[in-house]
Design an enzyme around this catalytic site. Structure first.
Site, PDB file in Angstrom:
ATOM      1  N   THR A 148       7.470  -3.599   6.578  1.00 16.91           N
ATOM      2  CA  THR A 148       8.908  -3.663   6.309  1.00 16.91           C
ATOM      3  C   THR A 148       9.607  -4.405   7.442  1.00 16.91           C
ATOM      4  O   THR A 148      10.570  -5.127   7.236  1.00 16.91           O
ATOM      5  CB  THR A 148       9.474  -2.247   6.107  1.00 16.91           C
ATOM      6  OG1 THR A 148       8.689  -1.610   5.106  1.00 16.91           O
ATOM      7  CG2 THR A 148      10.916  -2.293   5.646  1.00 16.91           C
ATOM      8  N   VAL A 194       7.558   2.822   9.973  1.00 15.69           N
ATOM      9  CA  VAL A 194       7.511   4.273   9.808  1.00 15.69           C
ATOM     10  C   VAL A 194       6.156   4.791   9.327  1.00 15.69           C
ATOM     11  O   VAL A 194       5.950   5.989   9.255  1.00 15.69           O
ATOM     12  CB  VAL A 194       8.593   4.759   8.815  1.00 15.69           C
ATOM     13  CG1 VAL A 194       9.970   4.383   9.326  1.00 15.69           C
ATOM     14  CG2 VAL A 194       8.360   4.193   7.415  1.00 15.69           C
ATOM     15  N   GLY A 195       5.229   3.899   8.997  1.00 23.48           N
ATOM     16  CA  GLY A 195       3.997   4.353   8.344  1.00 23.48           C
ATOM     17  C   GLY A 195       3.120   5.219   9.215  1.00 23.48           C
ATOM     18  O   GLY A 195       2.570   6.220   8.759  1.00 23.48           O
ATOM     19  N   GLU A 196       2.974   4.850  10.465  1.00 20.43           N
ATOM     20  CA  GLU A 196       1.979   5.521  11.293  1.00 20.43           C
ATOM     21  C   GLU A 196       2.470   6.748  12.072  1.00 20.43           C
ATOM     22  O   GLU A 196       1.756   7.738  12.162  1.00 20.43           O
ATOM     23  CB  GLU A 196       1.358   4.501  12.254  1.00 20.43           C
ATOM     24  CG  GLU A 196       0.449   3.520  11.535  1.00 20.43           C
ATOM     25  CD  GLU A 196       0.067   2.335  12.386  1.00 20.43           C
ATOM     26  OE1 GLU A 196       0.971   1.577  12.775  1.00 20.43           O
ATOM     27  OE2 GLU A 196      -1.124   2.166  12.674  1.00 20.43           O
ATOM     28  N   LYS A 229      12.750   0.459  11.581  1.00 25.29           N
ATOM     29  CA  LYS A 229      11.565   0.561  12.434  1.00 25.29           C
ATOM     30  C   LYS A 229      10.364   0.791  11.527  1.00 25.29           C
ATOM     31  O   LYS A 229      10.525   1.246  10.388  1.00 25.29           O
ATOM     32  CB  LYS A 229      11.682   1.761  13.389  1.00 25.29           C
ATOM     33  CG  LYS A 229      12.753   1.581  14.456  1.00 25.29           C
ATOM     34  CD  LYS A 229      12.898   2.817  15.326  1.00 25.29           C
ATOM     35  CE  LYS A 229      13.949   2.567  16.407  1.00 25.29           C
ATOM     36  NZ  LYS A 229      14.325   3.782  17.148  1.00 25.29           N
ATOM     37  N   SER A 265       2.065  -0.440  10.733  1.00 23.35           N
ATOM     38  CA  SER A 265       3.490  -0.223  10.422  1.00 23.35           C
ATOM     39  C   SER A 265       4.293  -1.513  10.513  1.00 23.35           C
ATOM     40  O   SER A 265       5.450  -1.523  10.908  1.00 23.35           O
ATOM     41  CB  SER A 265       4.105   0.833  11.359  1.00 23.35           C
ATOM     42  OG  SER A 265       3.350   2.015  11.332  1.00 23.35           O
ATOM     43  N   ILE A 323       0.829  -1.215   0.000  1.00 20.92           N
ATOM     44  CA  ILE A 323       0.000   0.000   0.000  1.00 20.92           C
ATOM     45  C   ILE A 323       0.859   1.259   0.000  1.00 20.92           C
ATOM     46  O   ILE A 323       0.363   2.342  -0.248  1.00 20.92           O
ATOM     47  CB  ILE A 323      -1.001   0.045   1.181  1.00 20.92           C
ATOM     48  CG1 ILE A 323      -0.299  -0.028   2.531  1.00 20.92           C
ATOM     49  CG2 ILE A 323      -2.020  -1.055   1.066  1.00 20.92           C
ATOM     50  CD1 ILE A 323      -1.243   0.233   3.704  1.00 20.92           C
TER      51      ILE A 323
END
Lengths: 745, 290
Positions: free
Chosen positions: A514, A698-700, A696, A511, A470
């Site tokens: 990855t 990182v998305g949110e 780590k 998140s 996404i």
């Protein structure tokens, strides 16, 4: 060379996304692009009322309309069929009736589903369904809905006694926690601050609406194409909702046009399957934008009262919160109140939080669920405390920040402050301009997933899994495989399988990707690498540890003439007992490390009209390790924009009768390109133990601090605190007015 | 969207006869940026759509220093926005088109369509009213001229009959020492609807306001002129005390409602803030013409 001695050839480089070409050329296939022979169109009959008893439902006229193939209500279901939405990423599970029967509890609630040969005929049929309602008063504010004089939205709910002995109605959930002794903490404080912060509901406003197609084969096997963050989650939801065995469902994840937490399934896919089962024809359901606002799963609102004790030097001695969240007819929200702890060492913390039912749709996850709301309260108040104590807001945070293994909150905050010239900012501040700062914390989750890495006979590499990309995670997977195998990034293909073909993959939310799928791909690539090295070692008759993979070759470090291309290795593998080179990797969970997003905004406020112009927005984030740097920056920019736009303009508005007052993108405002300033991202890299290459999630985190950042900047510019978000021009003017009238400080 | 019959006349006469024949069952189509949205939502369900875009006579901008400005009703917003004569002599109108929606919409939307849609929050109506525009309405029996102050009867309602078309919008020639300005109050910089829109036109004479017109958008069922406020300013200098009284009178003329875009209280306050600003800007534009 990296500081810790690791040298990378792809990790951290700025390569184009693997899906860039298909997306910019319009060739990517989204769910609505799928057309099947005999396709029917599914639509819903929805309640026009937010709260009403249903006295009669008559679908006979709709059923009789030529072209209508099915009209379904709750009566057409078996007793055990219900909407079961399990969301593994945020560990939630909800069971709801598929259709309203005797009562509707929000505007837009589904009463019937219709499948017809065209969308127009289906919509005509909607108008032929006769439903009689007996309207009830609607509750739109959790503070009102919680009052003891209200009736219960759900007849079976019992009153709850709150922390001060008050009676609370319509309680959907609770969260209570205590660390230390807040009473003692407040006695230890020199000053105590108490403020109430209000955040309204926000919609995730993904550009592609909820979309799904379901088909049922002659053997009863179900195939579902959908716009989802996790096609395995869709499979699980359909299975548990409709009692279809997992093995009888194939779920295909199409290219997704945004989800932000709202696309774990359960909103339309179950209904498409029901209609397809009934009609034995494929059924497509695509939401309109209005349906998105009426009946999707937005972020809950919250009213948070927060009390903080500090000593004169700015040391926080205690923090306490009482919160009422607005999850509509669902639940899930109040647990996020715990984020008031922030990333600070606070010896005494206590919160009592409640989800209070209102007549609105149930909430869903929205990027760092609950964090923007709770962070607005905690970080905005911290800005007020800094102002009142005469301490710089960055200094106040540095003074109280926790320190620990695998985290460096202080370095992250300092990085953004240094980048904007925070300490010299008075030289860069015009009239009615101001600066705001806040931090938001988040710890990525983890989820189970597996991947297969294959080396083809031309030396190219493919990564196969059930990962739903996404946000550019496919590109991150390509980077990881390329790094391990010593090949060019462009030589790696990333393939998504459907649930019939691919091993299990956790949904893309929280998140986790990855971190989790990255570890699976890392392990798979390592296994393939070991096989390549073993093949070459045998071929050259040298020890494995003398070999290395680089530039698409296996090379003997001591005798570089011993070299073999990956293509040669792949072909060599095919002539061995072991066969083609394949690596498998799987992962479920390992502890991850907390990160913070620290952001600073500069604004200019028109004190007469209340209009706020963002002049600058800069964020730093401890990313652990930026594996796919462009993707990481994209996440930081996107999260920052969503954060400040919730802070400035996004609000689902409800009229007094509970009807949505802005169910469109004209009046539910998200920023245009003209409203977004140049957003800069500062990457901080403090590697973790368990993320691939130290990454780590990182998305949110980048969405968390935004509301507090703009609130702080507005105060710095014109001297008023706006405690209700979004901080629209009207709210700025009214806050100025209240101050003038002496209503508050 | 419901099925409908599509007609594409090439002359005004032909269009008028179709409108006369189909009456309430027909809707004229210009840029479609309002009509198609209404049709999609089912709010308007015409049996006949009369497409006016092939009628060349309804398009174009003609400016003559002696005659003034004639805007064909089918002229696109983008053409109005970019026309040098409008930028030079009717700055309030140019400003309002620049603030309307986004470029893609302005390429489609027409100046006449914005008037006929008769939204109280329409961006181009306040400047047209402040610039003393006259609607030239074509009917089967000939043309009639209706000043903008008499054109609007309610939200979505104009003085046009079902078998009439807005042919052009006529603006008088700019007087010397006259300037105009439009201020749109919105949250976003583009693609937004005015919370309040204020247009002002000012003619100066020796430091005094010889004449002025103030039009207010989104604070009543139609765009309105603030006549009493204007009267307070005529013959006076643009000073703070005067402007305060003018603002107050304009606030009294405003009858806003509370809706999803703003409360009545905020809208009233903003009329008080924006009217003096628009007047000052208009006066500055007037000084530049001297």
């Amino acid at each position: 060379m990296e500081p810790n001695g690791q040298q990378f050839h792809v990790v951290g480089s700025r390569v184009p996304r693997v899906d860039a070409l298909e997306k910019v050329t319009g060739r990517a296939r989204y769910t609505a692009d799928v057309h099947l022979p005999g396709l029917l169109y599914g639509v819903f009959v929805r309640s026009p009322y937010a709260h009403a008893r249903i006295t009669r439902i008559d679908v006979s006229k709709a059923r009789a309309l030529p072209g209508v193939m099915a009209v379904m209500t709750q009566q057409d279901l078996t007793e055990d069929q219900a909407l079961v939405i399990q969301e593994e990423v945020h560990a939630t599970r909800r069971v709801l009736n598929l259709f309203a029967t005797d009562k509707v509890t929000y505007q837009g609630q589904k009463i019937a589903a219709i499948a017809a040969v065209s969308r127009e005929i289906a919509e005509d049929a909607v108008r032929l369904v006769e439903v009689e309602y007996d309207p009830l008063p609607a509750y739109i504010d959790p503070r009102d809905a919680a009052k003891p004089e209200t009736t219960m939205i759900y007849d079976d709910r019992q009153p709850v006694i709150g922390p001060h002995g008050e009676t609370l109605h319509n309680v959907a959930g609770e969260s209570h926690h205590q660390i230390g002794d807040v009473d003692q903490g407040f006695r230890d404080a020199d000053r105590i601050f108490e403020d109430t912060y209000i955040v309204h509901r926000a919609h995730q406003t993904y550009i592609e609406p909820q979309s799904c197609i379901a088909e049922v084969g002659p053997d009863g096997k179900v195939t579902v194409w959908s716009s989802t963050q996790g096609h395995f989650a869709v499979r699980a939801n359909i299975s548990s909702s409709l009692g279809i065995p997992l093995s009888q469902i194939n779920s295909i994840g199409m290219t997704i046009g945004g989800g932000f937490g709202a696309k774990f399934g359960g909103i339309i896919d179950t209904y498409a399957v029901l209609l397809a089962q009934k009609t034995r024809r494929p059924v497509k359901i695509v939401y309109t934008r209005e349906e998105e606002f009426l009946d999707a799963r937005p972020a809950p609102g919250a009213v948070i009262t927060i009390k903080t004790g500090v000593t004169h030097d700015g040391t926080i001695t205690a923090r306490q919160a009482f919160a009422l969240w607005d999850p509509g007819i669902g639940s899930g929200g109040c647990g996020a109140t715990g984020r008031i702890q922030g990333v600070y060492s606070i010896p005494n913390v206590k919160w009592d939080a409640y989800d209070i039912h209102t007549n609105k749709p149930a909430p869903g996850a929205y990027r760092a669920p609950g964090a923007p709301q709770a962070t607005f309260a905690s970080e905005s108040q911290l800005n007020r405390i800094a102002h009142e104590l005469g301490i710089d807001p960055v200094e106040l945070r540095l003074k109280n920040m926790r320190e620990g293994d695998q985290v460096d909150f202080k370095a992250t905050l300092k990085a953004v402050a240094d980048h904007v010239g925070w300490w010299q900012r008075e030289h860069d501040t015009g009239p009615n301009q101001g600066w705001g700062v806040a931090v938001g914390e988040w710890t990525n989750g983890a989820g189970p997933g597996a991947a297969v890495v294959s080396i083809h006979e031309d030396g190219s590499v493919s990564v196969f899994s059930g990962l739903m990309d996404i946000t550019g995670t496919d590109s991150a997977m390509a980077v990881i495989a390329a790094e391990v195998l010593g090949v060019e990034y462009q030589r790696v293909k990333v393939i998504r399988g459907d649930t019939d073909s691919a091993p299990y993959a956790t949904a893309s939310g929280g998140s986790v990707i990855t971190f989790s799928m990255g570890n699976a791909v890392l392990r798979a690539a390592e296994e393939a690498r070991e096989r390549i090295l073993a093949l070459a070692a045998e071929q050259f008759a040298v020890p494995v540890d003398r070999l290395e993979l680089r530039d698409g070759q296996v090379v003997d470090r001591d005798h570089p003439e011993n070299a073999m291309s990956l293509a040669e290795a792949a072909r060599l593998g095919m002539r061995t007992i072991g066969g083609p080179i394949v690596g498998r990797g799987a992962f479920a969970a390992q502890p991850s490390a907390t990160t913070i997003a620290a952001q600073i905004a500069k604004v200019e406020v028109n004190p007469d009209t209340g209009q706020v112009r963002l002049l600058k927005y800069v964020g730093s984030l401890d990313v652990g390790r930026a594996i796919y740097a462009l993707g990481v920056e994209g996440q930081m920019e996107g999260g920052a924009v969503q954060g400040f736009s919730w802070g400035l303009m996004e609000q689902m508005q409800y009229a007094i009768d509970g009807r949505n007052a802005n169910p469109n993108l004209l009046d539910y405002r998200i920023p245009t390109a003209m409203d977004v300033p140049y957003v800069e991202s500062v990457l901080v890299e403090v590697p973790t133990k368990n993320g691939p290459f130290g990454c780590k999630g990182v998305g949110e985190p980048p969405i968390a601090p935004g509301i507090a950042v703009v609130a702080g900047a507005i105060h710095d510019a014109i001297g008023v605190w706006c405690n209700e978000a979004p901080i629209t021009p009207e709210r700025v003017v009214m806050a100025c007015q209240e101050r003038k009238d002496g209503v508050r400080g | 969207m419901r099925p409908f019959e599509y007609c594409a006349p090439s002359t005004v006469t032909e269009a008028l006869s179709l409108l006369r024949e189909y009456g309430d069952r027909a809707r004229p189509l210009a840029g479609g940026t309002d009509l198609l949205i209404f049709m999609q939502s089912g709010r308007v369900q015409p049996d006949y759509v009369v497409d006016l875009t092939r009628i060349a006579a309804l398009k174009g901008i003609a400016y003559d220093p002696a005659q003034g400005l004639k805007l064909g009703a089918l002229t696109s917003m983008r053409e109005v926005e970019l026309a040098p004569a409008i930028r030079a002599h009717y700055p309030a109108l140019a400003a309002s088109t620049f603030e309307l929606a986004g470029v893609q919409v302005r390429n489609m939307a027409t100046i006449g369509g914005n008037t006929c849609n008769a939204s109280p929050a329409a961006d181009t109506i306040p400047p047209l009213m402040a610039l003393d525009a006259v609607a030239v309405i074509a009917g089967t029996t000939g043309e009639r001229r209706v000043p903008y102050t008499e054109l609007f009867q309610g939200p979505g309602k104009t003085a046009l009959k079902r078998d009439e078309l807005l042919a052009s919008i006529d603006l008088p020639p700019p007087s010397s020492r006259t300037g105009s300005h439009y201020i749109k109050l919105a949250v976003r910089k583009a693609m937004d609807i005015a919370i309040v829109g204020v247009a002002a036109s000012v003619t100066l004479d020796d430091g005094l306001v010889q004449d002025c017109r103030i039009a207010l958008g989104a604070v009543g069922p139609t765009v309105i002129r603030a006549h009493e406020a204007e009267q307070l300013l005529r013959g006076k200098p643009l000073e703070d005390a005067t402007l305060k009284a003018v603002a107050k009178a304009a606030q009294a003329a405003a009858k806003p409602i509370t809706d999803q875009r703003g409360s009545a209280a905020y809208r009233t306050m903003m009329v008080g803030v924006l009217v003096p600003q628009a007047l000052r800007q208009a006066a500055m534009a007037a000084q530049r013409t001297e």
